[in-house]
Design a protein around this motif. Sequence first.
Motif, PDB file in Angstrom:
ATOM      1  N   GLU A 408       0.805  -1.221   0.000  1.00 12.33           N
ATOM      2  CA  GLU A 408       0.000   0.000   0.000  1.00 12.33           C
ATOM      3  C   GLU A 408       0.837   1.271   0.000  1.00 12.33           C
ATOM      4  O   GLU A 408       0.356   2.360  -0.324  1.00 12.33           O
ATOM      5  CB  GLU A 408      -0.978   0.019   1.191  1.00 12.33           C
ATOM      6  N   PHE A 409       2.148   1.138   0.365  1.00 11.79           N
ATOM      7  CA  PHE A 409       3.000   2.324   0.445  1.00 11.79           C
ATOM      8  C   PHE A 409       3.591   2.719  -0.902  1.00 11.79           C
ATOM      9  O   PHE A 409       4.522   3.527  -0.951  1.00 11.79           O
ATOM     10  CB  PHE A 409       4.081   2.116   1.506  1.00 11.79           C
ATOM     11  N   THR A 410       3.048   2.151  -1.992  1.00  5.00           N
ATOM     12  CA  THR A 410       3.319   2.768  -3.290  1.00  5.00           C
ATOM     13  C   THR A 410       2.726   4.175  -3.303  1.00  5.00           C
ATOM     14  O   THR A 410       3.128   5.019  -4.095  1.00  5.00           O
ATOM     15  CB  THR A 410       2.704   1.951  -4.437  1.00  5.00           C
ATOM     16  N   HIS A 411       1.764   4.402  -2.420  1.00  3.17           N
ATOM     17  CA  HIS A 411       1.180   5.737  -2.245  1.00  3.17           C
ATOM     18  C   HIS A 411       1.924   6.464  -1.134  1.00  3.17           C
ATOM     19  O   HIS A 411       2.054   5.932  -0.026  1.00  3.17           O
ATOM     20  CB  HIS A 411      -0.301   5.643  -1.871  1.00  3.17           C
ATOM     21  N   PRO A 412       2.422   7.675  -1.393  1.00  6.36           N
ATOM     22  CA  PRO A 412       3.058   8.434  -0.312  1.00  6.36           C
ATOM     23  C   PRO A 412       2.049   8.781   0.772  1.00  6.36           C
ATOM     24  O   PRO A 412       0.850   8.906   0.509  1.00  6.36           O
ATOM     25  CB  PRO A 412       3.581   9.687  -1.022  1.00  6.36           C
ATOM     26  N   THR A 413       2.526   8.903   1.985  1.00  2.00           N
ATOM     27  CA  THR A 413       1.665   9.255   3.119  1.00  2.00           C
ATOM     28  C   THR A 413       2.145  10.512   3.840  1.00  2.00           C
ATOM     29  O   THR A 413       1.558  10.901   4.843  1.00  2.00           O
ATOM     30  CB  THR A 413       1.598   8.087   4.122  1.00  2.00           C
ATOM     31  N   VAL A 414       3.209  11.121   3.322  1.00  2.57           N
ATOM     32  CA  VAL A 414       3.693  12.403   3.840  1.00  2.57           C
ATOM     33  C   VAL A 414       3.648  13.398   2.689  1.00  2.57           C
ATOM     34  O   VAL A 414       4.195  13.132   1.606  1.00  2.57           O
ATOM     35  CB  VAL A 414       5.129  12.296   4.399  1.00  2.57           C
ATOM     36  N   PHE A 415       3.022  14.549   2.925  1.00  4.69           N
ATOM     37  CA  PHE A 415       2.794  15.526   1.860  1.00  4.69           C
ATOM     38  C   PHE A 415       3.388  16.881   2.272  1.00  4.69           C
ATOM     39  O   PHE A 415       2.738  17.679   2.940  1.00  4.69           O
ATOM     40  CB  PHE A 415       1.303  15.632   1.561  1.00  4.69           C
ATOM     41  N   PRO A 416       4.643  17.127   1.876  1.00  6.65           N
ATOM     42  CA  PRO A 416       5.316  18.375   2.260  1.00  6.65           C
ATOM     43  C   PRO A 416       4.850  19.542   1.388  1.00  6.65           C
ATOM     44  O   PRO A 416       4.507  19.364   0.219  1.00  6.65           O
ATOM     45  CB  PRO A 416       6.794  18.077   2.024  1.00  6.65           C
ATOM     46  N   PHE A 417       4.886  20.719   1.979  1.00  6.83           N
ATOM     47  CA  PHE A 417       4.529  21.909   1.211  1.00  6.83           C
ATOM     48  C   PHE A 417       5.237  23.136   1.777  1.00  6.83           C
ATOM     49  O   PHE A 417       5.595  23.188   2.955  1.00  6.83           O
ATOM     50  CB  PHE A 417       3.005  22.135   1.204  1.00  6.83           C
ATOM     51  N   THR A 418       5.433  24.105   0.904  1.00  8.64           N
ATOM     52  CA  THR A 418       6.007  25.395   1.303  1.00  8.64           C
ATOM     53  C   THR A 418       4.885  26.402   1.487  1.00  8.64           C
ATOM     54  O   THR A 418       3.750  26.198   1.038  1.00  8.64           O
ATOM     55  CB  THR A 418       6.994  25.915   0.246  1.00  8.64           C
ATOM     56  N   LEU A 419       5.213  27.515   2.150  1.00  8.88           N
ATOM     57  CA  LEU A 419       4.270  28.611   2.358  1.00  8.88           C
ATOM     58  C   LEU A 419       4.691  29.811   1.523  1.00  8.88           C
ATOM     59  O   LEU A 419       5.880  30.153   1.461  1.00  8.88           O
ATOM     60  CB  LEU A 419       4.245  29.023   3.834  1.00  8.88           C
ATOM     61  N   ASN A 420       3.713  30.441   0.882  1.00  6.12           N
ATOM     62  CA  ASN A 420       3.979  31.647   0.091  1.00  6.12           C
ATOM     63  C   ASN A 420       3.213  32.823   0.680  1.00  6.12           C
ATOM     64  O   ASN A 420       2.013  32.705   0.942  1.00  6.12           O
ATOM     65  CB  ASN A 420       3.557  31.427  -1.366  1.00  6.12           C
ATOM     66  N   ARG A 421       3.929  33.914   0.900  1.00  3.81           N
ATOM     67  CA  ARG A 421       3.296  35.137   1.394  1.00  3.81           C
ATOM     68  C   ARG A 421       3.799  36.316   0.582  1.00  3.81           C
ATOM     69  O   ARG A 421       4.988  36.455   0.339  1.00  3.81           O
ATOM     70  CB  ARG A 421       3.619  35.365   2.875  1.00  3.81           C
ATOM     71  N   HIS A 422       2.859  37.150   0.164  1.00 10.88           N
ATOM     72  CA  HIS A 422       3.214  38.360  -0.586  1.00 10.88           C
ATOM     73  C   HIS A 422       4.041  38.023  -1.830  1.00 10.88           C
ATOM     74  O   HIS A 422       4.976  38.735  -2.192  1.00 10.88           O
ATOM     75  CB  HIS A 422       3.971  39.345   0.303  1.00 10.88           C
ATOM     76  N   GLY A 423       3.723  36.887  -2.459  1.00 13.69           N
ATOM     77  CA  GLY A 423       4.365  36.531  -3.709  1.00 13.69           C
ATOM     78  C   GLY A 423       5.729  35.883  -3.588  1.00 13.69           C
ATOM     79  O   GLY A 423       6.402  35.679  -4.601  1.00 13.69           O
ATOM     80  N   LYS A 424       6.174  35.560  -2.375  1.00 16.02           N
ATOM     81  CA  LYS A 424       7.472  34.892  -2.216  1.00 16.02           C
ATOM     82  C   LYS A 424       7.413  33.916  -1.052  1.00 16.02           C
ATOM     83  O   LYS A 424       6.450  33.911  -0.273  1.00 16.02           O
ATOM     84  CB  LYS A 424       8.574  35.921  -1.992  1.00 16.02           C
ATOM     85  N   LEU A 425       8.438  33.091  -0.955  1.00 21.92           N
ATOM     86  CA  LEU A 425       8.467  32.097   0.101  1.00 21.92           C
ATOM     87  C   LEU A 425       8.447  32.763   1.476  1.00 21.92           C
ATOM     88  O   LEU A 425       9.118  33.778   1.694  1.00 21.92           O
ATOM     89  CB  LEU A 425       9.715  31.214  -0.016  1.00 21.92           C
ATOM     90  N   ALA A 426       7.693  32.176   2.381  1.00 23.57           N
ATOM     91  CA  ALA A 426       7.606  32.719   3.727  1.00 23.57           C
ATOM     92  C   ALA A 426       8.924  32.522   4.467  1.00 23.57           C
ATOM     93  O   ALA A 426       9.750  31.681   4.113  1.00 23.57           O
ATOM     94  CB  ALA A 426       6.470  32.027   4.487  1.00 23.57           C
ATOM     95  N   ALA A 427       9.103  33.301   5.516  1.00 22.74           N
ATOM     96  CA  ALA A 427      10.296  33.198   6.341  1.00 22.74           C
ATOM     97  C   ALA A 427      10.227  31.945   7.206  1.00 22.74           C
ATOM     98  O   ALA A 427       9.152  31.407   7.481  1.00 22.74           O
ATOM     99  CB  ALA A 427      10.422  34.441   7.231  1.00 22.74           C
TER     100      ALA A 427
END
Length: 537
Positions: A408-427
């Motif tokens: 079943e772990f052919t499917h990822p179970t951790v979903f990382p993401f970045t944050l964007n604020r004011h058109g650029k990456l957050a601090a």
Amino acid sequence: MSVGASRWRTEDGPRYGLRDLFTPLEALLVSGGDQRLAIDPVTRLSDYGCAPEPTPEIWNFASSTASSISERAYHRAALAREELVHKTLFDEVEVAFDARNEDMRDELRSHLQLAPRVDIVFSPSGTDSQLHALFLARATLGAPPVTIVVGSDQTGSGTVYTARGRHFSTRTASGFAVRKDGAIADLGCDSIALPLLDAAADLGPRPDADSAVLRAIETTIGQGKRVLLQIMDSSKLGWRAPSEACLDEIARRWPGKVQIVVDACQMRLGLKRLRSYLDRGYMVLITGSKFFGGPAFSGALLVPKGLSRRVDRGVDAAPGFSDYASRSDWPMGWAALRSRFDSRPNFGQWLRWEAALEEIGGYYAVPSPFRAKALGELRAGIESMIALTPSLGAIRSDAGHAGVDDEEFTHPTVFPFTLNRHGKLAAIADYNALYRTLARDMNDEIKGTAMDRQVAAQRCLIGQPVRLERPDGAVSCVLRLCVGAQLVTEAWSADAGDAQRNLQRILDRIAHVLVKIELLLNRADTAAPFILSASGA
């Protein structure tokens, strides 16, 4: 009241340990570990936002980090304590405790479908288990090895210390005060860090991981040294390295000179793959407190048969290492090694594993087709929602090595993401602030519609920020939404319609979490006391 090794060195001896069993269950569950288990007296939560008692009102999508104990796991821990107290009416505490730990080894082997020849060494955390692996590797290789850590940028923060045989905190789980980064007597060694982040790509895995591993081993063995190679399956971002072809090459070129230990602490791998590692002669680090959702912390080291035979014949306990293990941690079949360690039952470690076994058994009681269906549908829904959320940027959550033995772990179970604020990456500070604020009821701080306040009021946990440093010194950060075993177990129903509705309810909650993230980011400039930094990354 804490349970520490120093308390066993009294005239009362074992009888004093029996009294510890009558400590409130919530206190026992956070005993026998390091400072990461500490509970804030005001919030009644750990630094991870987890409580020592069930908190069903807090939605948990943080299994890559830590989880609060569930109702059913808490109930099992309570019953287990009652049973042990009853057994001490007929046996000494140590005898009853040893027998219970051996029963848990059998249960864990059964859940993971492991052969009886696989031995299990329990520990308070995956970090402690890394020291256990180093101790055994040093003994079986016949010399202090050089530890090569694959995925050094995505493993536990204590690995930088344990890889070199050094103290990773200021107090051991046994209760002994130590100096962080101080050498553990007769366990010290050198280490080499091999990060997985690609220096050129946008938060992707490096394409040359295999060649980097082979070069590091070749150089080390060329210097006349032995290697403890810690490989990754899987990392905080769901990545795996090195490849199977690389592992085959290592076995062909350096037989008997490289001992491999798999960092599988996240436990996001198929049982076929887990067994294949042990069949190859690798040790495997696992926990019951990541994917499976048992209370933090519960670690274990799986030891294959061939290694087990060599371990018990002539291993001396390093003086400093005795602070990191007690007799009951080791399998009863390892009589010679066990005799070198004190008998000091760690009730907190034991009860956390009792709780974890409840979660592990519950997960594997769910039919495998539904486990695969659930992880697949949750993956599709989460990836779609992250892609449609304006302030989030999706990060690839697997290294592309999925195969049939991943099940079943052919499917990822951790979903990382970045944050964007004011058109650029957050601090970086924004990630930490958002992570903590999501776990709070923000109804009073958000000025908006009744629906906005309802969204803001829901407390939820996600995976803590992962700080990623590139070779050029640039620093990035990601947050993570995680699917854990508890979600699958709770969604399962023999009625297909009910099961589908349960999965949809989970996706609805995840959508709620993402809406809260958007709400907090968009209103952060006006919603005191949650003020996000306005600076870029």
